[in-house]
Write a protein that holds these residues in place. Sequence first.
Motif, PDB file in Angstrom:
ATOM      1  N   GLY A 135       0.831  -1.206   0.000  1.00  0.00           N
ATOM      2  CA  GLY A 135       0.000   0.000   0.000  1.00  0.00           C
ATOM      3  C   GLY A 135       0.859   1.247   0.000  1.00  0.00           C
ATOM      4  O   GLY A 135       0.366   2.356  -0.093  1.00  0.00           O
ATOM      5  N   GLU A 136       2.171   1.044   0.120  1.00  0.00           N
ATOM      6  CA  GLU A 136       3.138   2.123  -0.016  1.00  0.00           C
ATOM      7  C   GLU A 136       4.209   1.654  -0.987  1.00  0.00           C
ATOM      8  O   GLU A 136       4.496   0.462  -1.083  1.00  0.00           O
ATOM      9  CB  GLU A 136       3.810   2.437   1.320  1.00  0.00           C
ATOM     10  CG  GLU A 136       2.928   3.156   2.308  1.00  0.00           C
ATOM     11  CD  GLU A 136       3.729   3.572   3.535  1.00  0.00           C
ATOM     12  OE1 GLU A 136       4.372   4.626   3.499  1.00  0.00           O
ATOM     13  OE2 GLU A 136       3.709   2.806   4.499  1.00  0.00           O
TER      14      GLU A 136
ATOM     15  N   VAL B  83       2.161   6.807  -0.305  1.00  0.00           N
ATOM     16  CA  VAL B  83       0.958   5.972  -0.298  1.00  0.00           C
ATOM     17  C   VAL B  83       0.526   5.736  -1.741  1.00  0.00           C
ATOM     18  O   VAL B  83       0.594   6.629  -2.584  1.00  0.00           O
ATOM     19  CB  VAL B  83      -0.163   6.645   0.505  1.00  0.00           C
ATOM     20  CG1 VAL B  83      -1.455   5.850   0.414  1.00  0.00           C
ATOM     21  CG2 VAL B  83       0.257   6.803   1.962  1.00  0.00           C
ATOM     22  N   GLU B  84       0.102   4.522  -1.989  1.00  0.00           N
ATOM     23  CA  GLU B  84      -0.284   4.128  -3.340  1.00  0.00           C
ATOM     24  C   GLU B  84      -1.757   3.701  -3.328  1.00  0.00           C
ATOM     25  O   GLU B  84      -2.172   2.978  -2.426  1.00  0.00           O
ATOM     26  CB  GLU B  84       0.618   2.970  -3.739  1.00  0.00           C
ATOM     27  CG  GLU B  84       0.235   2.214  -4.942  1.00  0.00           C
ATOM     28  CD  GLU B  84       1.263   1.135  -5.240  1.00  0.00           C
ATOM     29  OE1 GLU B  84       1.657   1.049  -6.388  1.00  0.00           O
ATOM     30  OE2 GLU B  84       1.640   0.356  -4.339  1.00  0.00           O
ATOM     31  N   GLU B  85      -2.507   4.163  -4.287  1.00  0.00           N
ATOM     32  CA  GLU B  85      -3.903   3.727  -4.365  1.00  0.00           C
ATOM     33  C   GLU B  85      -3.955   2.293  -4.843  1.00  0.00           C
ATOM     34  O   GLU B  85      -3.259   1.904  -5.775  1.00  0.00           O
ATOM     35  CB  GLU B  85      -4.687   4.618  -5.322  1.00  0.00           C
ATOM     36  CG  GLU B  85      -4.936   5.997  -4.740  1.00  0.00           C
ATOM     37  CD  GLU B  85      -5.959   6.754  -5.557  1.00  0.00           C
ATOM     38  OE1 GLU B  85      -6.921   6.138  -6.024  1.00  0.00           O
ATOM     39  OE2 GLU B  85      -5.777   7.954  -5.715  1.00  0.00           O
ATOM     40  N   ILE B  86      -4.794   1.510  -4.172  1.00  0.00           N
ATOM     41  CA  ILE B  86      -4.921   0.099  -4.528  1.00  0.00           C
ATOM     42  C   ILE B  86      -6.321  -0.139  -5.060  1.00  0.00           C
ATOM     43  O   ILE B  86      -7.308   0.245  -4.436  1.00  0.00           O
ATOM     44  CB  ILE B  86      -4.642  -0.817  -3.320  1.00  0.00           C
ATOM     45  CG1 ILE B  86      -3.200  -0.621  -2.858  1.00  0.00           C
ATOM     46  CG2 ILE B  86      -4.898  -2.268  -3.667  1.00  0.00           C
ATOM     47  CD1 ILE B  86      -2.841  -1.417  -1.624  1.00  0.00           C
ATOM     48  N   TYR B  87      -6.421  -0.741  -6.215  1.00  0.00           N
ATOM     49  CA  TYR B  87      -7.722  -1.057  -6.817  1.00  0.00           C
ATOM     50  C   TYR B  87      -7.981  -2.537  -6.675  1.00  0.00           C
ATOM     51  O   TYR B  87      -7.216  -3.362  -7.162  1.00  0.00           O
ATOM     52  CB  TYR B  87      -7.726  -0.646  -8.296  1.00  0.00           C
ATOM     53  CG  TYR B  87      -7.473   0.824  -8.495  1.00  0.00           C
ATOM     54  CD1 TYR B  87      -8.494   1.752  -8.319  1.00  0.00           C
ATOM     55  CD2 TYR B  87      -6.198   1.289  -8.803  1.00  0.00           C
ATOM     56  CE1 TYR B  87      -8.255   3.101  -8.474  1.00  0.00           C
ATOM     57  CE2 TYR B  87      -5.949   2.634  -8.961  1.00  0.00           C
ATOM     58  CZ  TYR B  87      -6.986   3.535  -8.797  1.00  0.00           C
ATOM     59  OH  TYR B  87      -6.745   4.865  -8.937  1.00  0.00           O
TER      60      TYR B  87
END
Length: 98
Positions: free
Chosen positions: A32-33, A93-97
């Motif tokens: 998620g990061e 932070v990374e957006e997760i789909y």
Amino acid sequence: MTEKGWKELTIGTINLEAGNSLQNYTGTFRSGEKPIFKEETCIHCLFCWVFCPDSAIIVKDNKVKGIDYNYCKGCGICVIECPTKPKSLEMVVEEIYL
Ligand code: SF4
Ligand code: SF4
């Protein structure tokens, strides 16, 4: 996939297909990061490359070129080990789909 019985395993469970970890994209279960590389402050010490457990730091001609997100699992070790101030790698932070 069928499971093998112990009689079908190689002696010492030696892996006869060396290199098969390339087919295992550890980046698919990233935390998620993810680290972002900042070339402007990098001194190319390669600490990040040495410590990355997934060989996800891309190096060419002894210089860091970026991060292979197919294999980066977001552990953050590269950021911890980077010695520059400010750091040349930063976790974002990374957006997760799903
Ligand atoms: S966060 Fe850094 S050390 Fe961890 S897998 Fe990704 S590139 Fe490698
Ligand atoms: S640890 Fe930091 S300074 Fe060293 S090569 Fe990696 S990003 Fe550059």
